[in-house]
Motif scaffolding. Structure first.
Motif, mmCIF file in Angstrom:
data_model
loop_
_atom_site.group_PDB
_atom_site.id
_atom_site.type_symbol
_atom_site.label_atom_id
_atom_site.label_comp_id
_atom_site.label_asym_id
_atom_site.label_seq_id
_atom_site.Cartn_x
_atom_site.Cartn_y
_atom_site.Cartn_z
ATOM 1 N N ASP A 102 12.924 -2.310 23.670
ATOM 2 C CA ASP A 102 13.244 -3.348 22.681
ATOM 3 C C ASP A 102 13.251 -4.731 23.330
ATOM 4 O O ASP A 102 12.776 -5.710 22.746
ATOM 5 C CB ASP A 102 14.607 -3.064 22.045
ATOM 6 N N THR A 103 13.786 -4.815 24.547
ATOM 7 C CA THR A 103 13.823 -6.092 25.264
ATOM 8 C C THR A 103 12.414 -6.528 25.650
ATOM 9 O O THR A 103 12.084 -7.718 25.557
ATOM 10 C CB THR A 103 14.707 -5.968 26.520
ATOM 11 N N ALA A 106 10.863 -7.938 22.596
ATOM 12 C CA ALA A 106 11.430 -9.249 22.280
ATOM 13 C C ALA A 106 10.906 -10.327 23.223
ATOM 14 O O ALA A 106 10.588 -11.439 22.798
ATOM 15 C CB ALA A 106 12.954 -9.184 22.335
ATOM 16 N N ALA A 127 5.083 -3.384 18.954
ATOM 17 C CA ALA A 127 6.166 -2.410 19.082
ATOM 18 C C ALA A 127 5.618 -1.017 19.382
ATOM 19 O O ALA A 127 6.135 -0.296 20.252
ATOM 20 C CB ALA A 127 7.001 -2.393 17.802
ATOM 21 N N VAL A 137 13.762 -2.501 16.668
ATOM 22 C CA VAL A 137 14.159 -3.799 17.205
ATOM 23 C C VAL A 137 15.097 -4.505 16.225
ATOM 24 O O VAL A 137 16.044 -5.185 16.631
ATOM 25 C CB VAL A 137 12.924 -4.673 17.490
ATOM 26 N N ILE A 142 17.984 -7.799 17.091
ATOM 27 C CA ILE A 142 17.186 -8.784 17.818
ATOM 28 C C ILE A 142 16.333 -9.626 16.890
ATOM 29 O O ILE A 142 16.170 -10.825 17.098
ATOM 30 C CB ILE A 142 16.297 -8.074 18.860
ATOM 31 N N THR A 171 20.883 -3.451 24.021
ATOM 32 C CA THR A 171 19.683 -3.878 24.737
ATOM 33 C C THR A 171 20.026 -5.016 25.690
ATOM 34 O O THR A 171 20.990 -5.746 25.469
ATOM 35 C CB THR A 171 18.594 -4.371 23.763
ATOM 36 N N TRP A 173 18.257 -7.650 26.065
ATOM 37 C CA TRP A 173 17.977 -8.908 25.353
ATOM 38 C C TRP A 173 19.236 -9.447 24.698
ATOM 39 O O TRP A 173 19.615 -10.603 24.892
ATOM 40 C CB TRP A 173 16.888 -8.705 24.303
#
Length: 260
Positions: A102-103, A106, A127, A137, A142, A171, A173
């Motif tokens: 996910d990070t 992002a 993704a 995400v 995020i 995450t 992020w």
């Protein structure tokens, strides 16, 4: 800028070898990453990192009598500096691959769009390439996804009551963004408390992400305001970690219970 620059001059030995450009690049790839890692461990600010990396890089260059280009002409200092900067960029990009999916989504989406909207189809492809979905995400807190558009949430839109202990989709992020939000809005003690809750392993990943995102903001997106936020986090990192070491979560929780 750096507080000080120390220049160490040494007499070059007469027996110093000549090497080729390819050999110089291999030496940089071997010696520069651990040197940069040491600079990061010392919390050298992202703004000062390009200048700081010159030292160990030029240490390799000046070790030899000459670095020869393909036409046997000596490599110039300007070219050597360009190669050193390229290795620094590669080091920072390699950090990107160590984050959770996910990070990584992002970070790439932010590099391409900042906090502006982008097409859902492009986000979906990005993704899927990371083995996740846009919904994943979004669930992580995020992005916002609606009407065929996707955008990274700004720090002002994040939940002010967020606690990593209660997050079932944590995450790096959001840890990084929340830490900056708390630091800028509530000060160093509150940020140190959050850093304590994140734990040492996540904290190191957050620092790596801050270095990476500073490079994105400063050199790729030309976003000085965002770059300042990431640089500011690293600038006080030593103070935050020292303060976090003095905090006992049990005492904080007990005091909260008494206040209620």
């Amino acid at each position: 800028m750096a507080n000080s620059v120390v220049l160490v001059c040494r007499r070059k030995v007469l027996s110093a070898d000549k090497i080729t450009r390819a050999e110089f690049i291999r030496a940089l790839k071997r010696e520069l990453p651990p040197a940069i890692a040491e600079l990061q461990a010392a919390n050298v600010s992202p703004a000062d990192m390009p200048q700081s990396a010159i030292g160990p890089g030029m240490g390799v260059f000046s070790r030899y009598r000459a670095v020869l280009e393909a036409d046997d002409s000596p490599m110039t200092v300007k070219t050597a500096l360009q190669l050193i900067n390229a290795e620094l960029d590669e080091f920072l990009n390699d950090l990107h691959g160590e984050f959770d999916a996910d990070t990584r989504f992002a970070a790439t989406w932010f590099e391409q769009h900042g906090t502006d909207k982008g097409d859902y189809g492009a986000a979906d492809n990005l993704a899927r390439a990371r083995g996740i979905s846009v919904e994943s995400v979004k669930h992580a807190g995020i992005v916002d996804s609606s009407a065929g558009k996707v955008r990274i949430l700004k720090r002002a839109e994040l939940d002010p009551d967020w606690d990593p202990a209660d997050d079932d989709h944590l995450t790096i992020w959001e840890c990084c963004q929340h830490l900056i939000r708390v630091l800028e809005n509530d000060g160093e003690y509150a940020a140190a408390l959050l850093l304590k809750k994140l734990g040492p392993d996540r904290a190191e990943m957050v620092k790596d992400l801050a270095y990476y995102l500073y490079d994105v903001c400063s050199n790729k997106r030309q976003d000085a305001k965002e770059a300042t936020s990431y640089n500011g986090l690293i600038a006080v990192w030593t103070d935050l970690t020292r303060l976090a070491a003095t905090i006992r979560i049990e005492d904080v929780n007990r005091q909260t219970a008494m206040d209620i």
